[in-house]
Enzyme design. Structure first.
Site, mmCIF file in Angstrom:
data_model
loop_
_atom_site.group_PDB
_atom_site.id
_atom_site.type_symbol
_atom_site.label_atom_id
_atom_site.label_comp_id
_atom_site.label_asym_id
_atom_site.label_seq_id
_atom_site.Cartn_x
_atom_site.Cartn_y
_atom_site.Cartn_z
ATOM 1 N N HIS A 181 0.812 -1.219 0.000
ATOM 2 C CA HIS A 181 0.000 0.000 0.000
ATOM 3 C C HIS A 181 0.838 1.259 0.000
ATOM 4 C CE1 HIS A 181 -3.546 -2.512 0.833
ATOM 5 N NE2 HIS A 181 -4.063 -1.592 0.058
ATOM 6 N N CYS A 489 -9.219 -2.290 -10.813
ATOM 7 C CA CYS A 489 -8.737 -1.137 -10.036
ATOM 8 C C CYS A 489 -7.450 -1.439 -9.280
ATOM 9 C CB CYS A 489 -9.814 -0.637 -9.077
ATOM 10 S SG CYS A 489 -10.250 -1.817 -7.788
HETATM 11 C C1 PEP Z 1 -6.480 -4.557 -4.970
HETATM 12 O O1 PEP Z 1 -6.331 -5.444 -4.123
HETATM 13 O O2 PEP Z 1 -6.122 -4.663 -6.156
HETATM 14 C C2 PEP Z 1 -7.111 -3.284 -4.599
HETATM 15 C C3 PEP Z 1 -7.413 -2.371 -5.492
HETATM 16 O O3 PEP Z 1 -7.311 -3.079 -3.265
HETATM 17 P P1 PEP Z 1 -6.154 -2.627 -2.273
HETATM 18 O O4 PEP Z 1 -4.930 -2.412 -3.097
HETATM 19 O O5 PEP Z 1 -6.626 -1.387 -1.602
HETATM 20 O O6 PEP Z 1 -6.055 -3.792 -1.364
#
Ligand code: PEP
Ligand code: MG
Length: 540
Positions: A181, A489
């Site tokens: 993240h 996404c």
């Molecule tokens: C993902 O897992 O691709 C996603 C968009 O969610 P996050 O990165 O916030 O876990």
């Protein structure tokens, strides 16, 4: 002497500046349960905060030192911590006692008739957070100088967000992963970042050049490295000009297929200087930012006004707001479970929301109210089994009915799911969702059994490997059969190298960080879907 370290690029870009090593802390605190040790914890956090301030004063300019000296005077006055000590004696944990005492003090300053005292509230916030950081074992981010190259082993997303990046800088991590993240946040803010340098943080001090295109960190650069840096900076500036121009144009492939581009945001401040015409809407609002607030969980009003601001920014474009996705590598003290042996496989995302129904209901109510102001889509993270969607849907419907009965305007936003758990991808046809959005970051880590925060297996966490492309194609087909929208996404959506393959797998909507839109549109323009379709033996 010049030293070079090689890592992996987590967010492209170049930077020159002083390295600023920061210690690693988790930002959470387990209360001892004994009043005397809580009181001692507070006393030592106060004295650690005082030493921070003295060190800062030594390297500050005169005006900054004056501000800091005011903070020292406040901290040295026992009266400030008295209410906190009283609360501790009555059984509170040190961090909670401190937070509440300071909140009251801040409220007093903020409502003062005297302009001077109102202006000092900011200092109290600063003190509050500095002491709290010591209590929770995290570093004092306020001390990071503007434009610094922050060096750490790894960094929690909330700590990244607490650093002021408005004057540039870069992030270099000795461990970490490109799909974590914090890497994602660096990309979305346009902050150059390198991960996996594999050195001791202690070796990282002095002036440094960050070439986050190539994943190279040069400490104490010599004349040749500096000349190369200037050249690279010029080339990068030209590429940026091209990308900036492309960002405002529609995304169309070489064969004329229009691709919808929507945005991922982790904080509404990312939208403040952005023209909504850059995109077709918002594909992912990560609402975790609201829950990192140290004043406690956000209430319905706070959430509603934040969601409403985002929806109003987008005008009539769709805005997909994801319900809280805490847990995994996004712990929220007091909310997410502690002590899980593998938090990525634990109570995170929708699992946590269903386990904390009051917190979930508050969010659903705020979302249903925000839906009155535009095209809101509610997205559930980490859905695994169709029954979880059914429970969430009935909770949403119940909250809308309650709001309506109370005369509060609310609307039933469409309810969709993230496809980021292999079980949901493989059985996508079984989910009665109103849309799908593929979370390729988590889906890849679970499909490849390669943790997104573990640099040593980063090569395996490739969202374009055959198993992933096969799964993506399957999910796209399942969505088409159900006549529902499907987008992607995860970070792959904004990755120029992945884009041809994602389009080849059938995706026509990609969601990405605002900073990546220009380059993504350039990459899309270079794809000819006729040849992609013909040359790829896509499994069905
Ligand atoms: C993902 O897992 O691709 C996603 C968009 O969610 P996050 O990165 O916030 O876990
Ligand atoms: Mg995810």
């Amino acid at each position: 002497m010049e030293k070079r370290f090689a890592g992996r690029s987590a967010a492209p870009g170049l930077a020159l500046g002083a390295l600023f090593p920061i210690a690693n802390g988790t930002g959470t605190r387990v209360a001892s349960g004994a009043a005397e040790s809580e009181a001692e914890a507070l006393r030592s956090a106060l004295s650690a905060a005082l030493s921070d301030l003295s060190a800062l004063i030594e390297r500050s300019t005169e005006d900054a030192a004056a501000i800091l000296e005011f903070q020292v005077a406040l901290l040295e006055d026992d009266v400030l911590a008295e209410p906190a000590h009283a609360a501790i004696a009555a059984g509170s944990a040190a961090d909670q006692a401190w937070l509440q005492a300071l909140q009251q003090e801040i409220a007093g300053y903020e409502t003062s008739d005297d302009e001077y005292f109102r202006a000092r509230a900011a200092d109290l916030y600063d003190i509050r957070d500095r002491v709290l950081a010591h209590l929770t074992g995290s570093a004092t981010e306020t001390a990071v100088p503007a434009g610094a190259i922050v060096a750490a082993v790894d960094l929690a997303p909330s700590r990244f967000l607490a650093i002021d990046w408005s004057r540039g800088g870069a992030l270099v991590l000795t461990a970490g992963s490109t799909t974590s993240h914090v890497a994602m946040l660096a990309r979305s803010r346009g902050i150059p970042a390198i991960v996996g340098l594999g050195v001791d943080v202690d070796e990282l001090s002095g002036l440094a050049l960050v070439d986050a295109h190539r994943g190279v960190l040069i400490v104490n650069p010599g004349p040749a490295a500096r000349v190369q840096f200037e050249r690279d900076a010029e080339t990068a500036a030209t590429a940026r000009t091209l990308a900036t121009a492309a960002a405002m144009k529609p995304a169309v492939t070489a064969d004329g297929t229009t691709i919808r581009i929507v945005l991922n945001i982790a904080d509404p401040r990312e939208l403040s200087d952005l023209d909504p015409a850059i995109c077709d809407g918002i594909g992912l609002v990560r609402t975790e930012f609201l829950f990192h607030n140290q004043q406690g969980l956000p209430d319905e009003e706070q959430q509603y006004s934040t969601y409403r601001r985002i929806v109003e920014w987008a005008h009539d474009r769709p805005v997909t707001i994801r319900t809280l996705d805490a847990g995994g590598d996004k712990p929220i003290p007091g909310l997410t479970p502690t002590g899980e042996s593998n938090p990525f496989l634990g109570v995170r995302g929708l699992r946590l929301s269903l386990a904390q129904p009051d917190v979930f209901r508050t969010q659903l109510r705020a979302l249903a109210r925000a839906a009155m102001h535009g095209n809101v889509k509610i997205m559930l993270p980490m859905v695994t089994h169709p029954r979880e969607l059914a429970i969430a849907r009935s909770m949403l419907d119940a909250e809308i009915a309650a709001l309506t009965a109370a005369g509060i305007p609310a609307r039933r936003a469409s309810l969709g799911i993230m496809i980021e758990v292999p079980a949901a991808a493989i059985a996508a046809d079984q989910f009665d969702a109103e849309f799908f959005s593929i979370g390729s970051n988590d889906l890849t880590q679970y499909v490849a059994a390669a943790g997104r925060d573990i640099g040593a297996v980063a090569d395996l966490a490739d969202p374009t490997q055959p198993a992933m492309l096969r799964l993506l194609r399957y999910v796209v087909n399942a969505a088409r059969a159900q006549h529902i929208d499907v987008s992607l996404c995860g970070d792959a959506g904004g990755d120029a190298r992945a884009i041809p393959l994602l389009l080849g797998a059938g995706l026509r909507t990609l969601s990405m960080a605002p900073a990546l839109v220009g380059n993504a549109k350039l990459a899309i323009a270079a794809v000819d879907l006729r040849s992609v379709m013909e040359s790829e033996p896509w499994p069905t």
